[in-house]
Design an enzyme around this catalytic site. Structure first.
Site, PDB file in Angstrom:
ATOM      1  N   GLY A   8      -3.567   3.547   4.386  1.00 21.67           N
ATOM      2  CA  GLY A   8      -4.495   2.494   4.812  1.00 21.67           C
ATOM      3  C   GLY A   8      -5.623   3.049   5.671  1.00 21.67           C
ATOM      4  CB  THR A   9      -9.156   2.115   5.938  1.00 26.69           C
ATOM      5  OG1 THR A   9      -9.083   0.701   6.186  1.00 26.69           O
ATOM      6  CG2 THR A   9      -9.334   2.369   4.447  1.00 26.69           C
ATOM      7  CG  ASP A  10      -7.082  -1.141   9.814  1.00 24.89           C
ATOM      8  OD1 ASP A  10      -8.294  -1.088   9.540  1.00 24.89           O
ATOM      9  OD2 ASP A  10      -6.414  -2.190   9.713  1.00 24.89           O
TER      10      ASP A  10
END
Length: 281
Positions: A81-83
Site C-alpha cells: 500500500g502507498t500510505d
C-alpha cells in the site's frame, strides 16, 4: 529467470465490497503471472491476512527481509500500500545496504481492474527487474524512484511520490528490526516542554522535525528536556520539516542552542529514513 513476489496487501489488490474496498487473495498474483515472460519461475509469498499499509511495521519488514534473503538468486517485487510505502522503502534500503540485491516496490492509487494506475505500475515493476543495478526502487507513475528517500506528497494523484536524494548508506549495525520504542516528533511553535518531556520519557529515541535549515525555538525549558534526554542515552536525530534541502547546522544563530544539546544531525534524511536509521544503528 526466478522472480519472488511478496504481496503484503494495499489498494492494488483490492476489490469493491458492500463495506468498501477490501483485499482479495489471488488478484495480484494472477496479474503478475499473466505479465511474465514464458519460463519465468514465480515464487509468491502472500501475507495472510493481507494488510492495509497503515498496519505495516517492523515485524513485517523483518518478514520481508527474511523472505528476500531466503531467495538469494531471485529478482524481487513487493506489492504494498502507498500510505507507509516511504517507511518500508527506507527500511529495506538501509537493512539491505551492501547485500547487492535489487528490490522493486509497487503499489497503486486505484485497484487492478479500475482503469487506473495499477496495471501500468505492475508493467513497470516487471520491466525493472531485468536490470542488475542493486538497490530498492519504487515503480510508480511511469518512474523508477530510489526508495531510500521516498515522500508521498499527494494523497490522491496517480503521480503521488517523489524521492529525495539520500547519502549513500553504510552497513547498518543491525540487519533486522528489534523491538524499540521510537517515534517522529514535530517541534512546533508553542509546544510545551512538559509535553515533550512526557513523550521522550516513554521512548528509546526519536526523530525531531525542526525548522528550515536547522533552527529551533530558543526555549530554555525545551533545550533542557532535549539535553537531559541525550544525556540519559536516548537517541535523538533531527531532520528538516521541509521536504527537500536538509539541515545545515550553524547556518543560523537561532539553532545554536538546539545543536548544543547533542541531538544528531540527520542531514538530508527524510523523517522516515531517519527513523529507520535509529532502528538499525
Amino acid at each position: 529467470m526466478k522472480l519472488l513476489l511478496i504481496h503484503t496487501g494495499g489498494t492494488i489488490g483490492m476489490v469493491e465490497t458492500p463495506e468498501g474496498l477490501a483485499p482479495r487473495k489471488g488478484l495480484v498474483e494472477d496479474a503478475i503471472a499473466a505479465r511474465l515472460p514464458t519460463g519465468t519461475d514465480l515464487r509468491a509469498e502472500v501475507f495472510d491476512p493481507l494488510l492495509d499499509s497503515a498496519d505495516v511495521g517492523p515485524i513485517h519488514w523483518n518478514r520481508m527481509l527474511d523472505t528476500i534473503r531466503s531467495h538469494p538468486d531471485a529478482a524481487v517485487i513487493i506489492t504494498h500500500g502507498t500510505d507507509t510505502m516511504a517507511f518500508s522503502g527506507a527500511a529495506l534500503s538501509q537493512a539491505l545496504a551492501g547485500e547487492n540485491r535489487r528490490v522493486i516496490l509497487c503499489g497503486s492509487m486505484l485497484p487492478l481492474g479500475h482503469g487506473g494506475d495499477a496495471e501500468t505500475n505492475l508493467d513497470l515493476a516487471i520491466s525493472a527487474i531485468a536490470s542488475q543495478e542493486p538497490g530498492v526502487f519504487l515503480a510508480f507513475a511511469g518512474k523508477l524512484l530510489a526508495a531510500d528517500g521516498l515522500v508521498k506528497h499527494h494523497s490522491h494523484d496517480a503521480d503521488a511520490f517523489r524521492s529525495q536524494p539520500q547519502a549513500t548508506p553504510g552497513a547498518p549495525k543491525r540487519r533486522m528490526f528489534e523491538e524499540r520504542k521510537l517515534a517522529i516528533l514535530t517541534l512546533s511553535p508553542g509546544i510545551p516542554a512538559e509535553a515533550l518531556r512526557a513523550m521522550l520519557d516513554t521512548l528509546d529515541g526519536a526523530v525531531l522535525r525542526i525548522f528550515g535549515a536547522g533552527t529551533a525555538m530558543n526555549d530554555a525549558e525545551i533545550l533542557q528536556v532535549l539535553s537531559d534526554a541525550v544525556k540519559s542515552g536516548k537517541a535523538l536525530r533531527a531532520v528538516s520539516q521541509c521536504e527537500a534541502g536538509g539541515l545545515s547546522p550553524g547556518a543560523y544563530a537561532a539553532g545554536a542552542g538546539f545543536w548544543g544539546t547533542g541531538v544528531e544531525n540527520g542531514g538530508t534524511q527524510t523523517p522516515e529514513a531517519a527513523l529507520i536509521h535509529l532502528w538499525l544503528n
